[in-house]
Design a protein around this motif. Structure first.
Motif, PDB file in Angstrom:
ATOM      1  N   LEU A 126      23.533  36.756  -2.861  1.00 40.68           N
ATOM      2  CA  LEU A 126      23.234  38.126  -2.433  1.00 40.68           C
ATOM      3  C   LEU A 126      23.607  38.350  -0.970  1.00 40.68           C
ATOM      4  N   MET A 127      23.625  37.262  -0.200  1.00 40.92           N
ATOM      5  CA  MET A 127      24.032  37.346   1.213  1.00 40.92           C
ATOM      6  C   MET A 127      25.554  37.239   1.375  1.00 40.92           C
ATOM      7  N   ASN A 128      26.262  37.224   0.235  1.00 43.66           N
ATOM      8  CA  ASN A 128      27.737  37.114   0.255  1.00 43.66           C
ATOM      9  C   ASN A 128      28.214  35.830   0.930  1.00 43.66           C
ATOM     10  N   THR A 129      27.504  34.744   0.664  1.00 45.61           N
ATOM     11  CA  THR A 129      27.926  33.443   1.180  1.00 45.61           C
ATOM     12  C   THR A 129      29.276  33.068   0.559  1.00 45.61           C
ATOM     13  N   PRO A 130      30.272  32.710   1.359  1.00 45.95           N
ATOM     14  CA  PRO A 130      31.588  32.346   0.806  1.00 45.95           C
ATOM     15  C   PRO A 130      31.492  31.197  -0.199  1.00 45.95           C
ATOM     16  N   ASP A 131      32.295  31.258  -1.232  1.00 45.27           N
ATOM     17  CA  ASP A 131      32.253  30.249  -2.294  1.00 45.27           C
ATOM     18  C   ASP A 131      32.486  28.837  -1.774  1.00 45.27           C
ATOM     19  N   GLU A 132      33.332  28.721  -0.744  1.00 44.98           N
ATOM     20  CA  GLU A 132      33.685  27.373  -0.274  1.00 44.98           C
ATOM     21  C   GLU A 132      32.530  26.653   0.416  1.00 44.98           C
ATOM     22  N   ILE A 133      31.509  27.388   0.838  1.00 41.03           N
ATOM     23  CA  ILE A 133      30.365  26.716   1.467  1.00 41.03           C
ATOM     24  C   ILE A 133      29.061  26.904   0.674  1.00 41.03           C
ATOM     25  N   LEU A 134      29.148  27.594  -0.478  1.00 43.51           N
ATOM     26  CA  LEU A 134      27.936  27.901  -1.245  1.00 43.51           C
ATOM     27  C   LEU A 134      27.196  26.647  -1.683  1.00 43.51           C
ATOM     28  N   SER A 135      27.926  25.671  -2.231  1.00 45.65           N
ATOM     29  CA  SER A 135      27.256  24.460  -2.729  1.00 45.65           C
ATOM     30  C   SER A 135      26.607  23.686  -1.590  1.00 45.65           C
ATOM     31  N   LEU A 136      27.275  23.639  -0.424  1.00 44.98           N
ATOM     32  CA  LEU A 136      26.683  22.974   0.740  1.00 44.98           C
ATOM     33  C   LEU A 136      25.414  23.691   1.192  1.00 44.98           C
ATOM     34  N   ALA A 137      25.457  25.028   1.205  1.00 47.45           N
ATOM     35  CA  ALA A 137      24.307  25.816   1.637  1.00 47.45           C
ATOM     36  C   ALA A 137      23.139  25.639   0.675  1.00 47.45           C
ATOM     37  N   VAL A 138      23.418  25.614  -0.628  1.00 46.82           N
ATOM     38  CA  VAL A 138      22.351  25.422  -1.624  1.00 46.82           C
ATOM     39  C   VAL A 138      21.715  24.042  -1.451  1.00 46.82           C
ATOM     40  N   THR A 139      22.531  23.037  -1.256  1.00 45.48           N
ATOM     41  CA  THR A 139      22.011  21.676  -1.047  1.00 45.48           C
ATOM     42  C   THR A 139      21.086  21.629   0.165  1.00 45.48           C
ATOM     43  N   TYR A 140      21.545  22.206   1.281  1.00 48.35           N
ATOM     44  CA  TYR A 140      20.742  22.211   2.502  1.00 48.35           C
ATOM     45  C   TYR A 140      19.436  22.972   2.287  1.00 48.35           C
ATOM     46  N   ALA A 141      19.526  24.171   1.692  1.00 46.99           N
ATOM     47  CA  ALA A 141      18.335  25.013   1.515  1.00 46.99           C
ATOM     48  C   ALA A 141      17.302  24.336   0.630  1.00 46.99           C
ATOM     49  N   ARG A 142      17.737  23.745  -0.468  1.00 45.95           N
ATOM     50  CA  ARG A 142      16.772  23.138  -1.402  1.00 45.95           C
ATOM     51  C   ARG A 142      16.045  21.960  -0.768  1.00 45.95           C
ATOM     52  N   ILE A 143      16.749  21.123  -0.037  1.00 48.88           N
ATOM     53  CA  ILE A 143      16.083  19.995   0.615  1.00 48.88           C
ATOM     54  C   ILE A 143      15.194  20.504   1.740  1.00 48.88           C
ATOM     55  N   TYR A 144      15.658  21.513   2.473  1.00 46.86           N
ATOM     56  CA  TYR A 144      14.853  22.088   3.564  1.00 46.86           C
ATOM     57  C   TYR A 144      13.534  22.626   3.020  1.00 46.86           C
ATOM     58  N   PHE A 145      13.578  23.288   1.862  1.00 46.54           N
ATOM     59  CA  PHE A 145      12.362  23.882   1.308  1.00 46.54           C
ATOM     60  C   PHE A 145      11.347  22.817   0.874  1.00 46.54           C
ATOM     61  N   LEU A 146      11.771  21.574   0.735  1.00 46.30           N
ATOM     62  CA  LEU A 146      10.812  20.490   0.482  1.00 46.30           C
ATOM     63  C   LEU A 146       9.903  20.278   1.694  1.00 46.30           C
ATOM     64  N   SER A 147      10.325  20.812   2.852  1.00 48.08           N
ATOM     65  CA  SER A 147       9.537  20.684   4.084  1.00 48.08           C
ATOM     66  C   SER A 147       8.478  21.772   4.227  1.00 48.08           C
ATOM     67  N   MET A 148       8.332  22.633   3.223  1.00 48.24           N
ATOM     68  CA  MET A 148       7.490  23.817   3.402  1.00 48.24           C
ATOM     69  C   MET A 148       6.040  23.493   3.757  1.00 48.24           C
ATOM     70  N   PHE A 149       5.447  22.505   3.081  1.00 46.69           N
ATOM     71  CA  PHE A 149       4.055  22.206   3.428  1.00 46.69           C
ATOM     72  C   PHE A 149       3.963  21.716   4.870  1.00 46.69           C
ATOM     73  N   SER A 150       4.922  20.914   5.279  1.00 43.31           N
ATOM     74  CA  SER A 150       4.913  20.409   6.653  1.00 43.31           C
ATOM     75  C   SER A 150       5.069  21.541   7.658  1.00 43.31           C
ATOM     76  N   ILE A 151       5.970  22.483   7.370  1.00 45.52           N
ATOM     77  CA  ILE A 151       6.209  23.593   8.299  1.00 45.52           C
ATOM     78  C   ILE A 151       4.996  24.512   8.373  1.00 45.52           C
ATOM     79  N   VAL A 152       4.509  24.951   7.207  1.00 44.57           N
ATOM     80  CA  VAL A 152       3.351  25.852   7.183  1.00 44.57           C
ATOM     81  C   VAL A 152       2.101  25.126   7.685  1.00 44.57           C
ATOM     82  N   GLY A 153       1.937  23.869   7.263  1.00 40.31           N
ATOM     83  CA  GLY A 153       0.777  23.096   7.705  1.00 40.31           C
ATOM     84  C   GLY A 153       0.748  22.898   9.204  1.00 40.31           C
ATOM     85  N   PHE A 154       1.916  22.633   9.796  1.00 44.10           N
ATOM     86  CA  PHE A 154       1.965  22.474  11.251  1.00 44.10           C
ATOM     87  C   PHE A 154       1.661  23.788  11.949  1.00 44.10           C
ATOM     88  N   ASN A 155       2.246  24.896  11.469  1.00 41.35           N
ATOM     89  CA  ASN A 155       2.002  26.195  12.096  1.00 41.35           C
ATOM     90  C   ASN A 155       0.517  26.551  12.067  1.00 41.35           C
TER      91      ASN A 155
END
Length: 202
Positions: A82-111
C-alpha cells in the motif's frame, strides 16, 4: 546497513520506519498517560492506586504488544505494498519488518516501564539502560551483519537484542521498587477503571 549491505537493503530498512513508527506511536502515547497517572498517585502517596496503575500498565503492554506483533507479522506485505514499496526491495522490507515486530513487547515494555521510573523521579536509570541497549545494538549489528552476514534480518535481530536488553533492565528495576508499589509479574492484570484513565490521558 548502507555500508555493508548496499542501497537496496538500506532502502528496505528505511521503508519500514513509517508504518512501525505509526503503530508503536499509539502505545508511546499510552505510555505518557501511564506516566501522568503514576506521578499523580506517587505525589499523593496513594500507593494502592499506584500499584494498580503499574500492574494494569504492564498488562496493557503485554496485550498491546501481542496485537502489534500479530498485525506486523500478518499484514507487513500488505502495508508495504500500500506504501508502493518497489518490488525489488519488497521481500527485504518484509523480512526486516517481521523480525522487527518480534521486538514489540520489548519496545512497548521499555517505553512503559521507563516512563513509570521517570514518573517516580528516576530519570537516570532509564537513560543508562537505553545507553546499554545502544551498545547491545552496536554489538548485534557487528555480529549479525558483519560477522554472520545475516543481511537485513541481522539488522532487525540487532534491534531485537538492544530493545530486549533495555526492557529487561527496566522491568527488573520495577521488580526492585519498595514493596508498597513493586511490580509482581504474577499480579499483572488489567483493572478496567485504571485502563479507562490510561486511555483518557494517553
Amino acid at each position: 546497513v548502507g555500508n555493508l549491505l548496499g542501497q537496496d537493503a538500506s532502502a528496505a530498512v528505511g521503508t519500514c520506519s513509517w508504518p512501525i513508527n505509526c503503530l508503536v506511536g499509539f502505545f508511546t502515547g499510552m505510555g505518557v498517560g501511564v506516566g501522568v497517572l503514576v506521578s499523580q498517585a506517587y505525589g499523593g502517596k496513594d500507593f494502592p492506586r499506584l500499584k494498580k496503575i503499574l500492574h494494569s500498565a504492564m498488562g496493557l503492554a503485554v496485550i498491546g504488544s501481542a496485537i502489534l506483533l500479530l498485525i506486523g507479522w500478518l499484514f507487513a506485505p500488505t502495508i508495504l505494498r500500500l506504501m508502493n514499496t518497489p518490488d525489488e526491495i519488497l521481500s527485504l522490507a518484509v523480512t526486516y519488518a517481521r523480525i522487527y515486530f518480534l521486538s514489540m513487547f520489548s519496545i512497548v515494555g521499555f517505553n512503559f516501564s521507563s516512563g513509570i521510573l521517570r514518573a517516580l523521579g528516576d530519570s537516570r536509570r532509564p537513560m543508562i539502560y537505553q545507553l546499554i541497549g545502544g551498545f547491545a545494538n552496536i554489538l548485534g549489528n557487528t555480529l549479525f551483519i558483519y560477522i554472520f552476514d545475516f543481511g537485513v534480518a541481522g539488522a532487525a535481530m540487532a534491534t531485537f537484542l538492544s530493545q530486549t536488553v533495555a526492557a529487561v533492565l527496566t522491568i527488573r528495576r520495577l521488580r526492585r521498587l519498595p514493596e508498597e508499589y513493586r511490580l509482581h509479574l504474577r499480579k499483572i492484570r488489567i483493572e478496567s477503571e485504571t485502563l479507562k484513565r490510561i486511555f483518557s490521558v494517553g
